[in-house]
Design a protein around this motif. Structure first.
Motif, PDB file in Angstrom:
ATOM      1  N   THR A 279       2.717   6.343   4.624  1.00  0.00           N
ATOM      2  CA  THR A 279       4.144   5.446   4.316  1.00  0.00           C
ATOM      3  C   THR A 279       3.761   4.944   2.851  1.00  0.00           C
ATOM      4  O   THR A 279       4.513   5.283   2.183  1.00  0.00           O
TER       5      THR A 279
ATOM      6  N   ASN B 297      -2.220  -2.059  -0.509  1.00  0.00           N
ATOM      7  CA  ASN B 297      -1.004  -1.859  -0.681  1.00  0.00           C
ATOM      8  C   ASN B 297      -0.261  -2.659  -2.325  1.00  0.00           C
ATOM      9  O   ASN B 297      -1.123  -3.327  -1.915  1.00  0.00           O
TER      10      ASN B 297
ATOM     11  N   ASP C 109       3.059  -0.812  13.118  1.00  0.00           N
ATOM     12  CA  ASP C 109       2.535  -0.632  13.834  1.00  0.00           C
ATOM     13  C   ASP C 109       1.659  -1.291  15.071  1.00  0.00           C
ATOM     14  O   ASP C 109       1.031  -2.276  14.412  1.00  0.00           O
TER      15      ASP C 109
ATOM     16  N   ALA D 197      -3.589  -1.413   6.253  1.00  0.00           N
ATOM     17  CA  ALA D 197      -2.692  -0.963   5.567  1.00  0.00           C
ATOM     18  C   ALA D 197      -2.707  -1.845   4.221  1.00  0.00           C
ATOM     19  O   ALA D 197      -1.552  -2.102   3.231  1.00  0.00           O
TER      20      ALA D 197
ATOM     21  N   SER E 249       9.582   8.762  11.620  1.00  0.00           N
ATOM     22  CA  SER E 249       7.987   8.555  12.326  1.00  0.00           C
ATOM     23  C   SER E 249       7.317   9.821  12.910  1.00  0.00           C
ATOM     24  O   SER E 249       8.012  10.277  12.884  1.00  0.00           O
TER      25      SER E 249
ATOM     26  N   SER F  48       3.195   3.482  11.359  1.00  0.00           N
ATOM     27  CA  SER F  48       2.667   3.417   9.915  1.00  0.00           C
ATOM     28  C   SER F  48       0.958   3.507   9.830  1.00  0.00           C
ATOM     29  O   SER F  48       0.419   4.258   8.873  1.00  0.00           O
TER      30      SER F  48
ATOM     31  N   ILE G 230       7.132  -2.527  -0.164  1.00  0.00           N
ATOM     32  CA  ILE G 230       6.872  -2.515   1.535  1.00  0.00           C
ATOM     33  C   ILE G 230       6.176  -3.401   1.122  1.00  0.00           C
ATOM     34  O   ILE G 230       4.611  -3.922   0.867  1.00  0.00           O
TER      35      ILE G 230
ATOM     36  N   GLY H 132      -1.558   3.370   6.409  1.00  0.00           N
ATOM     37  CA  GLY H 132      -1.076   2.989   5.748  1.00  0.00           C
ATOM     38  C   GLY H 132      -0.451   4.661   4.076  1.00  0.00           C
ATOM     39  O   GLY H 132       0.476   4.140   4.129  1.00  0.00           O
TER      40      GLY H 132
ATOM     41  N   GLY I 256       6.543  -0.655   7.315  1.00  0.00           N
ATOM     42  CA  GLY I 256       5.129  -0.081   8.408  1.00  0.00           C
ATOM     43  C   GLY I 256       4.821  -0.629   9.578  1.00  0.00           C
ATOM     44  O   GLY I 256       5.482  -1.911   9.143  1.00  0.00           O
TER      45      GLY I 256
ATOM     46  N   ASP J 272       9.339   2.995   8.815  1.00  0.00           N
ATOM     47  CA  ASP J 272       8.262   4.026   9.028  1.00  0.00           C
ATOM     48  C   ASP J 272       7.716   3.094  10.678  1.00  0.00           C
ATOM     49  O   ASP J 272       6.456   2.427  10.189  1.00  0.00           O
TER      50      ASP J 272
ATOM     51  N   PHE K 161       4.140  -4.174   5.877  1.00  0.00           N
ATOM     52  CA  PHE K 161       3.763  -3.921   7.161  1.00  0.00           C
ATOM     53  C   PHE K 161       3.952  -5.174   7.921  1.00  0.00           C
ATOM     54  O   PHE K 161       3.545  -6.052   7.971  1.00  0.00           O
TER      55      PHE K 161
END
Length: 273
Positions: free
Chosen positions: A48, A80, A67, A76, A110, A42, A85, A45, A65, A39, A87
């Motif tokens: 996502t 989480n 960024d 994020a 995105s 993100s 998942i 977050g 994710g 993603d 980031f």
């Protein structure tokens, strides 16, 4: 746009628009067991974790994710709770992106990130290289918005011009294009993508009052925190004066007065052969 707490508290539009895109286009994604998903953009977050993740097959392998903002990524990561998942901090427009991320994904998503990236050719190249053969991607890119008009107008103020010398970096590369669909589709095809959908649509951000609108606009404003602290409140006042110049007050069916701000967005569904 580095204030993760402010962004997180004022991300309803982001949630609504990502939901709209996924509800209408995710059926074009070809899933298989053990998929990996990226993603891009993100942010803090929520999209996502709360919008995208619940729509994924239960047997997906991982969701990453990405960024450019370390503060957004840290926020994020703290929120989480899903071990599948993660980031990471990364600039999707970087010419040296493999120094940060050097793996392949089955799917890329995105939502309202790629319009902030000026190096569009490099970004498309990076997405192509990040996809596995046979992978696909679903993108939403803002092409025209009042927000960009306001950034340009503020940069012309003698009072602010010396502080906003790089304002063009925060305006969609497609904001002044007459045919953004054709331009973006050519970028994709030239890189080797097979384009299934590349379509610009008119959408609206709806706010219940000026306070909600102000908080949302400031949450994504890249300039406020870069100004001297003693000038920030004055900038916000001038910024909101620009907002008032656009007559976006509407009476909805419920007979309540709301603010309906138009923007245009390009939705893309493409695959890597």
């Amino acid at each position: 746009m580095d204030n993760a707490e402010l962004y997180s508290k004022n991300h309803r539009v982001q949630i609504d628009e990502a939901t709209f895109v996924l509800e209408n286009y995710i059926q074009g994604i070809k899933w298989k067991s053990g998929d990996s998903i990226l993603d891009i953009g993100s942010g803090s977050g929520e999209v996502t974790m709360e919008v995208l993740a619940p729509l994924l097959p239960n047997d997906f392998e991982k969701l990453v994710g990405l960024d450019i903002s370390p503060e957004m990524v840290n926020h994020a990561k703290k929120q989480n709770k899903n071990p599948k998942i993660d980031f990471i901090v990364c600039d999707i427009g970087s010419e040296n992106i493999t120094k940060t991320i050097d793996e392949k994904f089955d799917h890329i998503f995105s939502f309202f990130c790629l319009n902030w990236v000026q190096n569009q050719i490099q970004t498309v190249k990076n997405m192509y290289n990040l996809l596995k053969p046979g992978g696909d991607m679903l993108l939403n890119i803002a092409t025209k918005s009042t927000i960009f008009d306001i950034y340009e107008s503020m940069a012309s103020y003698p009072k602010w011009s010396k502080f906003l010398t790089n304002s063009e970096e925060y305006i969609s590369p497609y904001h002044h294009c007459t045919d953004p669909e054709a331009i973006y589709e050519k970028l994709l095809v030239d890189e080797g993508f097979e384009v299934k959908i590349c379509r610009v649509q008119q959408r609206f951000m709806i706010f219940s009052d000026l306070s909600e609108l102000k908080n949302r606009l400031l949450a994504i404003n890249p300039f406020v925190n870069k100004l001297p602290e003693d000038l920030q409140s004055s900038y916000v006042e001038d910024y909101m004066k620009e907002v008032y110049n656009f007559n976006y007050f509407h009476r909805l069916q419920s007979r309540e007065i709301a603010i309906k701000v138009p923007f245009k967005v390009c939705t893309v569904l493409a695959t890597k052969p």
